[in-house]
Design an enzyme around this catalytic site. Structure first.
Site, PDB file in Angstrom:
ATOM      1  N   LYS A  13      29.533 -59.205  -9.848  1.00 65.62           N
ATOM      2  CA  LYS A  13      28.366 -59.320  -8.967  1.00 65.62           C
ATOM      3  C   LYS A  13      28.603 -58.613  -7.635  1.00 65.62           C
ATOM      4  CE  LYS A  13      28.354 -63.909  -8.922  1.00 65.62           C
ATOM      5  NZ  LYS A  13      29.524 -64.251  -9.756  1.00 65.62           N
ATOM      6  N   ARG A  88      23.458 -71.469  -7.267  1.00 63.52           N
ATOM      7  CA  ARG A  88      24.435 -71.851  -8.280  1.00 63.52           C
ATOM      8  C   ARG A  88      24.084 -73.170  -8.945  1.00 63.52           C
ATOM      9  NH1 ARG A  88      28.937 -68.634  -5.910  1.00 63.52           N
ATOM     10  NH2 ARG A  88      30.746 -68.723  -7.259  1.00 63.52           N
ATOM     11  N   ARG A 127      42.336 -59.114  -9.692  1.00 64.84           N
ATOM     12  CA  ARG A 127      41.577 -58.464  -8.619  1.00 64.84           C
ATOM     13  C   ARG A 127      42.174 -58.679  -7.237  1.00 64.84           C
ATOM     14  NH1 ARG A 127      35.739 -61.598  -8.829  1.00 64.84           N
ATOM     15  NH2 ARG A 127      36.454 -63.560  -7.934  1.00 64.84           N
ATOM     16  N   ARG A 161      42.499 -63.492  -3.428  1.00 64.94           N
ATOM     17  CA  ARG A 161      41.878 -64.770  -3.085  1.00 64.94           C
ATOM     18  C   ARG A 161      42.713 -65.919  -3.626  1.00 64.94           C
ATOM     19  NH1 ARG A 161      35.645 -64.159  -4.785  1.00 64.94           N
ATOM     20  NH2 ARG A 161      36.009 -66.369  -5.203  1.00 64.94           N
ATOM     21  N   ARG A 172      36.532 -72.856 -12.128  1.00 65.46           N
ATOM     22  CA  ARG A 172      35.334 -72.127 -11.675  1.00 65.46           C
ATOM     23  C   ARG A 172      34.456 -71.737 -12.869  1.00 65.46           C
ATOM     24  NH1 ARG A 172      37.961 -67.566  -8.513  1.00 65.46           N
ATOM     25  NH2 ARG A 172      35.851 -66.887  -8.035  1.00 65.46           N
TER      26      ARG A 172
END
Ligand code: AMP
Length: 222
Positions: A13, A88, A127, A161, A172
């Site tokens: 996203k 969400r 990432r 992160r 998550r």
């Protein structure tokens, strides 16, 4: 044009939102980025949400709706937005509708980025981003052109992160499945939902999104 990018963590996203910003002059509103900025500045809100973010749970609807409302209020007139990470939950989706209605704004599109959950853990765990400008990278799929140097700003510091650890990623993904995916039918019923294959390479996903925007533009012009 106002749109939502909807998909699980790691669907891409943020990457696609940045492209849409550059290509169409839209403004990315990433609630995750907003919360991380609050946290980095140790604001009262940042302190309050830190543990929730680290556990992979959701921050309360009330906090999130207030946060996004304040950003939408500050948008320059006439600028479209891309919501990345919001809504969400069903109450957030309904609050967004009410908020946009009050401001006379319209939600044009919800683009679902559909991905294979099994692939997401690898995607997320690999990432990292430039600590200076925030550009995102991946150990395998999207490395900087020169190792250790950001393509965009030349920065040499990179960050990962804390909630991108495998244990938290699972939490998550569960949260997405239980609370966020159920809002897809809400948007399908409104006729604004389109789906792209988020497993495709970044350029191809971008092309699919462009094709949707073109159809949308043609529809609203004629
Ligand atoms: P993201 O960068 O979008 O993956 O968001 C990181 C974390 O911020 C999420 O795992 C949640 O803890 C929190 N968060 C971001 N957006 C929302 C939202 N709309 N509602 C509740 N929590 C959120």
């Amino acid at each position: 044009m106002n749109l939502i990018l909807l998909g699980p963590p790691g669907a891409g996203k943020g990457t696609q939102a940045k492209r849409l910003e550059e290509r169409h002059g839209l403004i990315q509103l990433s609630t995750g980025d907003m919360l991380r900025a609050e946290r980095a500045s140790s604001s009262p809100l940042g302190k309050k949400v830190q543990a929730v973010i680290d556990s992979g749970q959701l921050v309360s609807d009330e906090i999130m709706v207030d946060l996004i409302a304040s950003r939408i209020d500050r948008l320059p007139k006439g600028k479209g937005f891309i919501l990345d990470g919001f809504p969400r939950t069903q109450p957030q989706a309904e609050a967004l509708d009410a908020m946009l209605g009050r401001k006379g704004l319209k939600l044009d599109l919800v683009i679902e980025m559909r991905v294979d959950e099994a692939a997401l853990i690898d995607r997320i765990a690999g990432r990292f981003s430039c600590a200076t400008c925030g550009a995102s990278y991946h150990d395998i799929h999207n490395r900087p052109r020169q190792d250790g140097v950001c393509d965009i700003c030349g920065g040499r510091d990179f960050a990962r992160r804390p909630d991108d650890r495998p244990g938290t990623i699972k939490a998550r993904l569960n949260t997405y499945r239980e609370l966020t995916a159920p809002i897809l039918p809400y948007y399908r019923a409104k006729g604004v939902l389109r789906t792209v294959d988020g497993m495709a390479p970044i350029e191809q996903v971008a092309a699919q999104i462009e094709a949707i925007l073109e159809t949308q533009g043609a529809a609203s012009n004629g």
